[in-house]
Design a protein around this motif. Structure first.
Motif, PDB file in Angstrom:
ATOM      1  N   GLU A 167     108.611  43.514 -25.481  1.00 52.75           N
ATOM      2  CA  GLU A 167     108.247  42.765 -26.689  1.00 52.75           C
ATOM      3  C   GLU A 167     109.499  42.482 -27.525  1.00 52.75           C
ATOM      4  O   GLU A 167     109.673  41.388 -28.062  1.00 52.75           O
ATOM      5  CB  GLU A 167     107.238  43.572 -27.503  1.00 52.75           C
ATOM      6  CG  GLU A 167     106.578  42.820 -28.636  1.00 52.75           C
ATOM      7  CD  GLU A 167     105.444  41.919 -28.181  1.00 52.75           C
ATOM      8  OE1 GLU A 167     104.950  41.156 -29.018  1.00 52.75           O
ATOM      9  OE2 GLU A 167     105.072  41.967 -26.986  1.00 52.75           O
ATOM     10  N   ILE A 170     111.569  39.565 -26.201  1.00 52.96           N
ATOM     11  CA  ILE A 170     110.979  38.257 -26.494  1.00 52.96           C
ATOM     12  C   ILE A 170     111.228  37.863 -27.946  1.00 52.96           C
ATOM     13  O   ILE A 170     111.511  36.708 -28.265  1.00 52.96           O
ATOM     14  CB  ILE A 170     109.462  38.270 -26.202  1.00 52.96           C
ATOM     15  CG1 ILE A 170     109.223  38.383 -24.695  1.00 52.96           C
ATOM     16  CG2 ILE A 170     108.773  37.028 -26.759  1.00 52.96           C
ATOM     17  CD1 ILE A 170     107.774  38.544 -24.309  1.00 52.96           C
ATOM     18  N   SER A 347     108.436  27.956 -24.748  1.00 51.97           N
ATOM     19  CA  SER A 347     108.911  29.181 -24.100  1.00 51.97           C
ATOM     20  C   SER A 347     108.033  30.363 -24.473  1.00 51.97           C
ATOM     21  O   SER A 347     107.194  30.289 -25.384  1.00 51.97           O
ATOM     22  CB  SER A 347     110.356  29.466 -24.515  1.00 51.97           C
ATOM     23  OG  SER A 347     110.416  29.760 -25.909  1.00 51.97           O
ATOM     24  N   ASP A 348     108.214  31.490 -23.780  1.00 51.51           N
ATOM     25  CA  ASP A 348     107.471  32.700 -24.117  1.00 51.51           C
ATOM     26  C   ASP A 348     107.764  33.130 -25.557  1.00 51.51           C
ATOM     27  O   ASP A 348     106.867  33.581 -26.270  1.00 51.51           O
ATOM     28  CB  ASP A 348     107.835  33.843 -23.157  1.00 51.51           C
ATOM     29  CG  ASP A 348     107.247  33.638 -21.776  1.00 51.51           C
ATOM     30  OD1 ASP A 348     106.309  32.832 -21.642  1.00 51.51           O
ATOM     31  OD2 ASP A 348     107.729  34.280 -20.820  1.00 51.51           O
ATOM     32  N   GLN A 349     109.021  32.992 -25.971  1.00 57.31           N
ATOM     33  CA  GLN A 349     109.387  33.311 -27.360  1.00 57.31           C
ATOM     34  C   GLN A 349     108.601  32.450 -28.333  1.00 57.31           C
ATOM     35  O   GLN A 349     108.048  32.941 -29.313  1.00 57.31           O
ATOM     36  CB  GLN A 349     110.884  33.080 -27.586  1.00 57.31           C
ATOM     37  CG  GLN A 349     111.786  34.212 -27.143  1.00 57.31           C
ATOM     38  CD  GLN A 349     113.216  33.972 -27.588  1.00 57.31           C
ATOM     39  OE1 GLN A 349     113.672  32.827 -27.621  1.00 57.31           O
ATOM     40  NE2 GLN A 349     113.921  35.039 -27.926  1.00 57.31           N
ATOM     41  N   LYS A 351     105.768  30.873 -27.924  1.00 60.40           N
ATOM     42  CA  LYS A 351     104.338  31.202 -27.933  1.00 60.40           C
ATOM     43  C   LYS A 351     104.070  32.505 -28.671  1.00 60.40           C
ATOM     44  O   LYS A 351     103.107  32.617 -29.440  1.00 60.40           O
ATOM     45  CB  LYS A 351     103.818  31.288 -26.497  1.00 60.40           C
ATOM     46  CG  LYS A 351     103.822  29.958 -25.767  1.00 60.40           C
ATOM     47  CD  LYS A 351     103.450  30.132 -24.290  1.00 60.40           C
ATOM     48  CE  LYS A 351     103.556  28.820 -23.533  1.00 60.40           C
ATOM     49  NZ  LYS A 351     103.295  29.001 -22.081  1.00 60.40           N
ATOM     50  N   LYS A 352     104.922  33.517 -28.440  1.00 60.59           N
ATOM     51  CA  LYS A 352     104.733  34.817 -29.070  1.00 60.59           C
ATOM     52  C   LYS A 352     104.898  34.717 -30.586  1.00 60.59           C
ATOM     53  O   LYS A 352     104.114  35.284 -31.349  1.00 60.59           O
ATOM     54  CB  LYS A 352     105.724  35.824 -28.494  1.00 60.59           C
ATOM     55  CG  LYS A 352     105.646  37.203 -29.104  1.00 60.59           C
ATOM     56  CD  LYS A 352     104.309  37.895 -28.866  1.00 60.59           C
ATOM     57  CE  LYS A 352     104.127  38.276 -27.419  1.00 60.59           C
ATOM     58  NZ  LYS A 352     102.898  39.072 -27.205  1.00 60.59           N
TER      59      LYS A 352
END
Length: 415
Positions: A167, A170, A347-349, A351-352
């Motif tokens: 976590e 990210i 990106s995953d970043q 979205k998170k």
């Protein structure tokens, strides 16, 4: 945060541990007491004397880091007398989980490097530039929440190694931001300046920006030039008090003449708001700001320091009143992270961050619990209800704001 056994699952023979002992093995592994060879634990083999000695050594090194509260910052963050070298010697690293003992409370929080490593309203422990340690709540007030005062004792203890590491990776974006204009594509990107054009908001009415007055991020003069370019006439400053603005103006390096003119002509309201959006004080000051907005004149600029969090929250509310969709609000909000931290869209970043910030905020305002409910919600009505019930704003003021946003003109403004 991960379960106790999440990291140890990477050990190849963890499955051979008896079910009744799995949790115990996981806790010992996460505390760096039983570590095996990094690949296997060999749970059915006897410990050698050397291995047993190492276990005892690991236990002896497991201790509380204890310090006094030496400073409580404006937004309730604690600076404690524990030093970064103490943390390093305790083998605590970014991505580890700690237990914070504050007063009679025990709180679980990760060790990271910036507040945004965790969701809004979540605890975090981070290093300070001067070598001390900060204990905080992201977008909250740790001191008020837990009743902590200067000179109180705060203890930190390792609860688990690497339990928050994925976590953390990210969310670890602060290192991507610089205060160097050459690292950004344009003045607008550098100053996090943009027009809010979502929903039915009329052209040329609403702009958001990093601070055009606080020189701390080296962006103020750029933001000042940009608000002048679009002829901003009313400003909501969520970050500073009037005294702080006067100090900026008095500084010999001051270079925001347009903002100075607006401030001296009464076109700027200095709200000096905290970062806890749910606090009563935040709501009271937001009410003052929105009443000022309702009596003001377009174009408007709203800002805090970065133009990201407090300005982001108020922008969400205004966009909801202006008829924007969930997707429009999310995309506008996330531009700040793309601007400041070069976060890549999709990106995953990305979205998170969206999930833990703008979407979570929208769910709070709409009183929904998941994306399906949020996408079905009437955002405008929910914003009106929130402003009416939580902020105590009168209907005439809400309607005046809606009229300004969608026409840019005086549409029966609040008295």
């Amino acid at each position: 945060m991960n379960d106790d056994d999440e990291i140890i699952k990477n050990i190849s023979d963890y499955s051979t541990v008896a079910d009744s002992y799995k949790k115990d093995f996981a806790k010992l592994y996460n505390l760096n007491i039983l570590v095996g060879d990094g690949v296997k634990l060999a749970p059915k083999e006897n410990l050698t004397k050397n291995q047993f000695a190492q276990v005892l050594k690991n236990i002896s090194e497991l201790k509380y880091l204890e310090g006094k509260v030496t400073e409580i910052a404006k937004y309730g963050n604690l600076t404690i007398s524990v030093k970064q070298d103490d943390v390093k010697n305790a083998k605590i690293e970014a991505g580890d989980i700690l237990t914070i003992v504050a007063g009679d409370k025990q709180i679980t929080a990760p060790f990271g490097d910036t507040y945004s490593n965790v969701d809004n309203k979540k605890e975090i422990v981070i290093p300070e530039k001067n070598g001390n340690i900060i204990v905080a709540i992201n977008m909250g007030n740790f001191a008020k929440t837990y009743g902590i005062k200067l000179d109180d004792t705060v203890k930190l203890m390792l609860q688990g190694k690497k339990l928050y590491l994925e976590e953390y990776k990210i969310r670890s974006i602060d290192k991507n931001r610089t205060n160097n204009r050459d690292d950004y594509a344009s003045d607008e990107v550098f100053a996090n300046f943009r027009e809010v054009k979502t929903g039915l908001i009329a052209p040329g009415v609403l702009y958001r920006t990093s601070s055009p007055i606080n020189p701390g991020l080296k962006r103020a003069s750029f933001a000042d030039t940009l608000i002048k370019k679009v002829n901003v006439k009313t400003v909501l400053n969520f970050a500073d008090s009037e005294d702080e603005i006067k100090k900026y103006i008095a500084d010999k390096e001051f270079n925001s003449p347009y903002y100075k003119g607006l401030f001296e002509s009464g076109k700027v309201i200095a709200l000096n708001m905290g970062v806890d959006f749910m606090a009563d004080e935040f709501g009271t000051k937001l009410k003052d700001g929105l009443e000022f907005f309702a009596k003001g004149e377009a174009p408007y600029a709203i800002h805090c320091t970065e133009g990201k969090d407090r300005a982001g929250f108020v922008s969400i509310l205004l966009e909801m009143l202006g008829g924007a969709t969930v997707e429009e609000i999310k995309e506008d909000y996330m531009i700040s992270y793309m601007n400041f931290f070069h976060v890549e869209k999709g990106s995953d970043q990305y979205k998170k961050i969206a999930e833990s910030n703008v979407l979570k905020t929208l769910m709070t305002i709409t009183k929904t619990t998941n994306m399906e409910e949020l996408n079905k919600a009437d955002l405008k009505s929910c914003a009106e209800n929130y402003l009416r019930e939580k902020i105590k704003l009168e209907d005439v003021t809400i309607k005046a704001i809606e009229g300004i946003l969608t026409t840019g003109k005086e549409v029966k403004k609040a008295a």
